[in-house]
Scaffold this motif. Structure first.
Motif, PDB file in Angstrom:
ATOM      1  N   GLY A  55       0.988  -1.328  -0.051  1.00  0.00           N
ATOM      2  CA  GLY A  55      -0.020  -0.051   0.072  1.00  0.00           C
ATOM      3  C   GLY A  55       0.793   1.344   0.004  1.00  0.00           C
ATOM      4  O   GLY A  55       0.452   2.266   0.345  1.00  0.00           O
ATOM      5  N   LYS A  56       2.054   1.117  -0.575  1.00  0.00           N
ATOM      6  CA  LYS A  56       2.841   2.405  -0.330  1.00  0.00           C
ATOM      7  C   LYS A  56       2.365   3.416  -1.114  1.00  0.00           C
ATOM      8  O   LYS A  56       2.518   4.741  -0.755  1.00  0.00           O
ATOM      9  CB  LYS A  56       4.448   1.977  -0.837  1.00  0.00           C
ATOM     10  N   SER A  57       1.681   3.128  -2.521  1.00  0.00           N
ATOM     11  CA  SER A  57       1.454   4.030  -3.320  1.00  0.00           C
ATOM     12  C   SER A  57       0.272   4.971  -2.879  1.00  0.00           C
ATOM     13  O   SER A  57      -0.140   6.120  -2.940  1.00  0.00           O
ATOM     14  CB  SER A  57       1.227   3.691  -4.917  1.00  0.00           C
ATOM     15  N   THR A  58      -0.681   4.052  -2.393  1.00  0.00           N
ATOM     16  CA  THR A  58      -1.953   4.306  -1.657  1.00  0.00           C
ATOM     17  C   THR A  58      -1.479   5.530  -0.514  1.00  0.00           C
ATOM     18  O   THR A  58      -2.095   6.406  -0.325  1.00  0.00           O
ATOM     19  CB  THR A  58      -2.637   3.375  -1.272  1.00  0.00           C
ATOM     20  N   ARG A  96      -2.879   5.196  -8.710  1.00  0.00           N
ATOM     21  CA  ARG A  96      -3.118   5.690  -7.210  1.00  0.00           C
ATOM     22  C   ARG A  96      -2.995   6.918  -6.929  1.00  0.00           C
ATOM     23  O   ARG A  96      -3.485   7.530  -5.761  1.00  0.00           O
ATOM     24  CB  ARG A  96      -2.054   4.884  -6.389  1.00  0.00           C
ATOM     25  N   ASP A 192      -7.113  -2.404   8.683  1.00  0.00           N
ATOM     26  CA  ASP A 192      -8.384  -2.621   8.686  1.00  0.00           C
ATOM     27  C   ASP A 192      -8.795  -4.143   8.286  1.00  0.00           C
ATOM     28  O   ASP A 192      -9.736  -4.749   8.089  1.00  0.00           O
ATOM     29  CB  ASP A 192      -9.333  -1.860   7.624  1.00  0.00           C
ATOM     30  N   ALA A 224      -4.579   3.152   4.404  1.00  0.00           N
ATOM     31  CA  ALA A 224      -4.271   4.180   3.533  1.00  0.00           C
ATOM     32  C   ALA A 224      -5.448   4.585   2.503  1.00  0.00           C
ATOM     33  O   ALA A 224      -5.845   5.447   2.114  1.00  0.00           O
ATOM     34  CB  ALA A 224      -2.777   3.689   2.583  1.00  0.00           C
TER      35      ALA A 224
HETATM   36  N1  GTP Z   1      -7.927  -3.254   2.876  1.00  0.00           N
HETATM   37  C1  GTP Z   1      -6.840  -2.131   2.649  1.00  0.00           C
HETATM   38  N2  GTP Z   1      -6.247  -1.920   1.575  1.00  0.00           N
HETATM   39  C2  GTP Z   1      -5.288  -1.211   1.098  1.00  0.00           C
HETATM   40  C3  GTP Z   1      -4.942  -0.372   2.125  1.00  0.00           C
HETATM   41  N3  GTP Z   1      -4.045   0.403   1.519  1.00  0.00           N
HETATM   42  C4  GTP Z   1      -3.648  -0.013  -0.043  1.00  0.00           C
HETATM   43  N4  GTP Z   1      -4.537  -0.856  -0.104  1.00  0.00           N
HETATM   44  C5  GTP Z   1      -4.719  -1.789  -1.194  1.00  0.00           C
HETATM   45  O1  GTP Z   1      -3.625  -2.621  -1.688  1.00  0.00           O
HETATM   46  C6  GTP Z   1      -3.357  -2.552  -3.173  1.00  0.00           C
HETATM   47  C7  GTP Z   1      -1.891  -2.306  -3.226  1.00  0.00           C
HETATM   48  O2  GTP Z   1      -1.780  -0.914  -3.112  1.00  0.00           O
HETATM   49  P1  GTP Z   1      -0.552   0.146  -3.529  1.00  0.00           P
HETATM   50  O3  GTP Z   1      -0.582   1.420  -3.011  1.00  0.00           O
HETATM   51  O4  GTP Z   1      -0.463  -0.055  -5.416  1.00  0.00           O
HETATM   52  O5  GTP Z   1       0.765  -0.860  -3.100  1.00  0.00           O
HETATM   53  P2  GTP Z   1       2.246  -0.553  -3.334  1.00  0.00           P
HETATM   54  O6  GTP Z   1       2.910  -0.964  -2.006  1.00  0.00           O
HETATM   55  O7  GTP Z   1       2.324   0.712  -3.826  1.00  0.00           O
HETATM   56  O8  GTP Z   1       2.485  -1.706  -4.310  1.00  0.00           O
HETATM   57  P3  GTP Z   1       3.846  -1.825  -5.324  1.00  0.00           P
HETATM   58  O9  GTP Z   1       4.356  -0.625  -5.822  1.00  0.00           O
HETATM   59  O10 GTP Z   1       3.289  -2.694  -6.546  1.00  0.00           O
HETATM   60  O11 GTP Z   1       4.870  -2.610  -4.615  1.00  0.00           O
HETATM   61  C8  GTP Z   1      -4.416  -1.728  -3.544  1.00  0.00           C
HETATM   62  O12 GTP Z   1      -5.313  -2.512  -4.180  1.00  0.00           O
HETATM   63  C9  GTP Z   1      -4.914  -0.876  -2.667  1.00  0.00           C
HETATM   64  O13 GTP Z   1      -6.086  -0.444  -2.762  1.00  0.00           O
HETATM   65  C10 GTP Z   1      -5.299  -0.479   3.235  1.00  0.00           C
HETATM   66  O14 GTP Z   1      -5.067   0.427   4.310  1.00  0.00           O
HETATM   67  N5  GTP Z   1      -6.412  -1.028   3.558  1.00  0.00           N
END
Ligand code: GTP
Ligand code: MG
Length: 311
Positions: A55-58, A96, A192, A224
């Motif tokens: 969820g880094k990007s989020t 994101r 969550d 996030a």
């Molecule tokens: N339930 C839940 N899902 C989340 C949360 N934060 C992010 N997500 C979900 O997790 C998935 C990955 O989120 P990203 O933000 O793309 O994760 P990332 O770490 O940037 O992914 P990479 O850059 O590919 O490593 C997405 O479907 C988001 O919607 C959270 O707090 N709760």
């Protein structure tokens, strides 16, 4: 347009142009980069790392909103891991953070780990320098915490956030990558989802085991996707950026600059070599080595010796 003047005014088109210049033209971008280096002022650099999909990007998207609310100008470097785990990360990162793409004071740069001859440190250092010349207050660097280069590059940040999730085995993965020890703040995202409490306990126990460390990392719980916990997290970030001694920041900066210098030197030497050997002579040398008439070490030594009068 006067590129450097427009960059300093924070013109997004000028920033984009500078970035594609360094990306595509390599050495031809040097006169511009020299000017950029001379006029930048230090931004606060935040590193965000963690396993793929945590969820880094989020989270970065939420951090952007928070910082924009405080009137801060932001540059983002999202490093595409090029890992088999998360293909299409660049697209994911863009989506994101899309809602910020119309904001002239937010500039998002995605870049690939692969295909950077000069190295990731150089590419990241250049992006940071361009953002700093453009007057950004904060630079957010997102990298996946797998792979040595990605972990190394995030160490240059003033504050390092390591993102974990309640997901099984996550902590083990992070351990393997050697990112647990670099965290200033652990962000327990996806709070969550099931197992969040257990993960928090495990994390705190782990931190207590490492109590001898001078700066004990804090733990921030976030969701996030809903923006929950972001305020608390950002308060922690600003506590750290406020209290970090100048010397610590100077050391991290110098480390980045030393990596950059090494990368720039490597690139220049490689360029010198390419300029002085044709593809066909190179092939011939390979054939010589294949036929056991010589070996790569001797060939390299002889070649370097032949370059001496060309330097
Ligand atoms: N339930 C839940 N899902 C989340 C949360 N934060 C992010 N997500 C979900 O997790 C998935 C990955 O989120 P990203 O933000 O793309 O994760 P990332 O770490 O940037 O992914 P990479 O850059 O590919 O490593 C997405 O479907 C988001 O919607 C959270 O707090 N709760
Ligand atoms: Mg991402």
């Amino acid at each position: 347009m006067d590129l450097i003047k427009e960059i300093r005014r924070g013109n997004p088109r000028a920033i984009a142009k500078a970035i594609s210049l360094v990306e595509n033209e390599g050495l031809a971008a040097q006169p511009l980069m020299k000017k950029i280096f001379s006029c930048r002022k230090n931004a606060v650099v935040l590193g965000i790392t963690g396993a793929p999909g945590t969820g880094k990007s989020t989270l970065v998207d939420q951090m952007i909103s928070y910082l924009r609310g405080a009137g801060q100008k932001i540059g983002i470097v999202a490093v595409d891991p090029s890992s088999p785990f998360s293909g299409g990360a660049i697209l994911g990162d863009r989506i994101r953070m899309m809602r910020h793409s119309v904001d002239a004071d937010v500039f998002i740069r995605s870049m690939a780990t692969r295909g950077h001859l000069g190295g990731l440190a150089k590419a990241t250092g250049e992006a940071i320098a361009i953002f700093e010349a453009a007057g950004k207050d904060y630079v957010l660097v997102e990298t996946v915490g797998v792979g040595q280069d990605e972990v190394e590059v995030v160490k240059l940040a003033d504050v390092i956030l390591v993102v974990l999730t309640p997901g099984a085995g996550d902590e083990i993965q992070a351990f393997k990558a050697g990112i647990m020890e670099i965290a200033d703040i652990f962000v327990l995202n996806k709070a969550d989802t099931p197992g969040a409490e257990k993960m928090e306990r495990q994390l705190k126990a782990m931190i207590e085991l490492g109590l001898q460390k001078k700066d004990i990392p804090s733990v921030a719980k976030t969701v996030a996707t809903k923006g929950q916990g972001i305020g608390v997290l950002m308060a922690d970030v600003s506590r750290l950026t406020g209290t970090r001694n100048r010397k610590g920041q100077e050391e991290r900066r110098k480390k980045l600059l030393s990596w950059m210098l090494r990368d720039v030197m490597k690139e220049k030497i490689f360029e010198l070599i390419s300029r002085n050997i044709s593809a066909s002579s190179f092939e011939k040398l390979v054939t010589e080595i294949y036929n056991r008439r010589t070996d790569p070490y001797t060939v390299a030594d002889e070649f370097i010796a032949s370059l001496k009068d060309k330097l």
